[in-house]
Design a protein around this motif. Structure first.
Motif, short mmCIF file in Angstrom:
data_model
loop_
_atom_site.label_atom_id
_atom_site.label_comp_id
_atom_site.label_asym_id
_atom_site.label_seq_id
_atom_site.Cartn_x
_atom_site.Cartn_y
_atom_site.Cartn_z
N ASN A 118 11.16 16.17 -0.85
CA ASN A 118 10.99 15.34 -2.03
C ASN A 118 10.88 13.89 -1.60
N PRO A 119 9.83 13.19 -2.00
CA PRO A 119 9.64 11.80 -1.55
C PRO A 119 10.78 10.87 -1.96
N LEU A 120 11.33 11.09 -3.14
CA LEU A 120 12.41 10.23 -3.59
C LEU A 120 13.66 10.41 -2.72
N THR A 121 13.92 11.64 -2.29
CA THR A 121 15.05 11.90 -1.40
C THR A 121 14.83 11.24 -0.05
N ILE A 122 13.63 11.32 0.46
CA ILE A 122 13.31 10.70 1.75
C ILE A 122 13.51 9.18 1.67
N VAL A 136 12.01 0.15 -3.69
CA VAL A 136 11.95 0.79 -5.00
C VAL A 136 10.70 0.36 -5.75
N LEU A 137 10.39 -0.94 -5.74
CA LEU A 137 9.18 -1.42 -6.41
C LEU A 137 7.92 -0.81 -5.81
N LEU A 138 7.87 -0.74 -4.49
CA LEU A 138 6.73 -0.14 -3.82
C LEU A 138 6.59 1.34 -4.16
N PHE A 139 7.72 2.05 -4.20
CA PHE A 139 7.69 3.47 -4.56
C PHE A 139 7.13 3.67 -5.96
N PHE A 140 7.61 2.88 -6.94
CA PHE A 140 7.13 3.05 -8.30
C PHE A 140 5.67 2.62 -8.45
N PHE A 141 5.24 1.66 -7.66
CA PHE A 141 3.82 1.28 -7.65
C PHE A 141 2.97 2.46 -7.19
N LEU A 155 3.90 5.62 -7.17
CA LEU A 155 4.08 6.69 -8.14
C LEU A 155 3.16 6.52 -9.34
N TYR A 156 2.97 5.30 -9.79
CA TYR A 156 2.14 5.05 -10.96
C TYR A 156 0.65 5.11 -10.64
N PHE A 157 0.23 4.50 -9.52
CA PHE A 157 -1.19 4.37 -9.25
C PHE A 157 -1.77 5.46 -8.34
N LYS A 158 -0.98 6.04 -7.46
CA LYS A 158 -1.49 7.04 -6.50
C LYS A 158 -0.51 8.19 -6.35
N ASN A 159 -0.04 8.76 -7.46
CA ASN A 159 1.02 9.76 -7.39
C ASN A 159 0.64 11.02 -6.62
N ILE A 160 -0.62 11.34 -6.50
CA ILE A 160 -1.04 12.56 -5.81
C ILE A 160 -0.69 12.49 -4.32
N VAL A 161 -0.58 11.27 -3.75
CA VAL A 161 -0.26 11.15 -2.33
C VAL A 161 1.18 11.52 -2.02
N LEU A 162 2.00 11.68 -3.04
CA LEU A 162 3.40 12.04 -2.83
C LEU A 162 3.59 13.54 -2.64
N TYR A 163 2.51 14.31 -2.76
CA TYR A 163 2.60 15.75 -2.60
C TYR A 163 1.90 16.17 -1.31
N ALA A 164 2.55 17.05 -0.59
CA ALA A 164 1.97 17.59 0.63
C ALA A 164 1.19 18.85 0.28
N PRO A 165 0.26 19.26 1.12
CA PRO A 165 -0.46 20.50 0.85
C PRO A 165 0.48 21.70 0.69
#
Length: 185
Positions: free
Chosen positions: A5-9, A48-53, A55-65
């Motif tokens: 989970n990206p948030l955990t990392i 935190v600000l970078l993470f939410f940025f 998450l909002y604009f490029k959320n698909i990159v937070l998921y691995a194949p």
């Protein structure tokens, strides 16, 4: 323990950085400690600000194949929507040039509907395809479906629930209370 989970990392990284910074703070000269304290306070806020940025604009990159049932869906999810949005913009620009005017809201509504259709189509995993193929022969119980796809009852139940929600299947209870699934109408 696998942490994906990206948030955990990010939380582990920020916690570790803060702990090490606090230990290092004690060993710094007094002149530098005040500046370093500001950095230690600002650093996690920036993360935190970078993470939410992201998450909002490029959320698909937070998921691995590996987060997808079928890794091809990862590729499709990343490229189909982008290509489709570009093509829809081209089509609507051409329509607007030919004299028919569409509002931005109408264009966005059309894009959202197409995106929803893609999500619904891409979201079917191989297991779900196997379930649909099995049910083409007629209704089946959870046990028979689990045996056919060689998966646990729990994971098959999740897949069945998803297929029912998307309108592919119907859940039917007979007079004895036994639940079976059949293809949706």
């Amino acid at each position: 323990m696998k942490v994906s989970n990206p948030l955990t990392i990010i939380a582990i990284f920020a916690g570790l950085a803060e702990t090490l910074a606090t230990v290092a703070l004690v060993k710094l000269p007094l002149e530098i400690q005040q500046i370093f304290v500001y950095f230690v306070i600002a650093f996690p806020s920036g993360i935190v600000l970078l993470f939410f940025f992201v998450l909002y604009f490029k959320n698909i990159v937070l998921y691995a194949p590996s987060d997808f049932d079928d890794q091809n869906h990862y590729l499709e999810a990343n490229h189909i929507k982008k290509t489709l949005n570009e093509r829809v913009d081209e089509i609507f620009s051409e329509i607007n040039k030919n004299g028919m005017r569409l509002t931005k809201e109408e264009i966005e509504r059309a894009k959202n509907r197409l995106g929803d259709s893609i999500d619904k189509t891409v979201a079917i995993s191989n297991r779900e395809k196997d379930i649909l193929e099995l049910l083409e022969d007629g209704p089946a119980s959870l046990t028979s479906i689990s045996n056919h796809v060689n998966a646990s009852h729990q994971s098959v139940a999740r897949s069945l629930h998803k297929l029912v929600q998307n309108g592919y299947l119907e859940q039917v209870k007979d007079a004895s209370g036994k639940t079976t699934w059949s293809l949706g109408t």
